[in-house]
Design an enzyme around this catalytic site. Structure first.
Site, mmCIF file in Angstrom:
data_model
loop_
_atom_site.group_PDB
_atom_site.id
_atom_site.type_symbol
_atom_site.label_atom_id
_atom_site.label_comp_id
_atom_site.label_asym_id
_atom_site.label_seq_id
_atom_site.Cartn_x
_atom_site.Cartn_y
_atom_site.Cartn_z
ATOM 1 C CB SER A 138 75.854 -68.340 -107.629
ATOM 2 O OG SER A 138 75.455 -67.302 -106.754
ATOM 3 C CE1 TYR A 150 74.059 -71.962 -103.703
ATOM 4 C CE2 TYR A 150 74.776 -69.687 -103.381
ATOM 5 C CZ TYR A 150 74.121 -70.643 -104.129
ATOM 6 O OH TYR A 150 73.532 -70.293 -105.324
#
Length: 226
Positions: A138, A150
């Site tokens: 990501s 995250y």
């Protein structure tokens, strides 16, 4: 056209995984699909055709279940050219102080352990075909984001992808880390006009695997233009 590739995709029942499966089959490749949601997988196989796709429902965090997926895929198609470790999740509560440890544990299982299991289980077959491992990290794994657990799991994914590329290069294998910004998938609840589309990531996967074998596309970093 590039040589037909046999591609295993985790997290294949929706979003990036589903878009990638469709894109690969439309470009002459064949896919082994896995996710927890069996009904959605079966619908996708029906759409793509059983000659081009097969599905084995499994929880990617379960090593034995994922091993069964790989085994069944090899039984059907005879080899594995590409593994795309795409399964992942976020958390509902941001921050370290206010975060939910149970949610963290579940996220670490899918974002980190399932990635490791996917690599461990597919590498012996990828070595046989001088194959390719692709993973979804990501943009959050490339920059600090205050209190993002995250993001920290995606830092792991990003670093693991870089390290795995070095490991696989010893036998001319290729490894690509894809780092997208926010993508318009069920993963994110809030609607934003400036998200990427799952198709953008699917196109990146296709580009990486169809690049000439001399060209190891180590990283693809995607951000919304706006």
């Amino acid at each position: 056209m590039a040589k037909e590739k046999i591609v295993l995709i985790t997290g294949a029942s929706s979003g990036i995984g589903e878009a990638t499966a469709k894109t690969l089959v439309n470009n002459g490749h064949k896919v082994i699909l896995t996710a927890r949601r069996e009904e959605q997988l079966n619908q996708l196989v029906a759409e793509l055709g059983s000659d081009n796709a097969m599905a084995v429902a499994a929880d990617a965090t379960d090593f034995t279940a994922l091993e069964n997926v790989v085994t069944k895929g090899i039984e059907k198609f005879g080899r594995l050219d590409v593994a795309f470790a795409n399964a992942g999740m976020g958390v509902s509560t941001a921050g370290t102080e206010k975060g939910d440890p149970d949610e963290w544990s579940t996220m670490i299982d899918i974002n980190i352990k399932a990635l490791l299991w996917s690599a461990k289980l597919t590498l012996p077959y990828l070595r046989e075909t001088t194959g390719h491992f692709i993973l979804t990290s990501s943009a959050a794994g490339r920059k600090p984001i205050g209190g993002s657990i995250y993001g920290a799991t995606k830092w792991f994914a990003y670093g693991f992808g870089q390290n795995l590329a070095e490991e696989m290069s010893e036998w001319n294998g290729r490894c690509t880390t894809i780092a997208p910004g926010m993508v318009n998938t069920p993963f994110f609840d809030e609607a934003k006009p400036d998200k990427l589309d799952p198709q953008d990531v699917a196109d990146a996967v296709l580009f990486a695997i169809e690049a000439n074998q001399r060209n190891s596309v180590r990283e693809i970093y995607l951000m919304p233009t706006n």
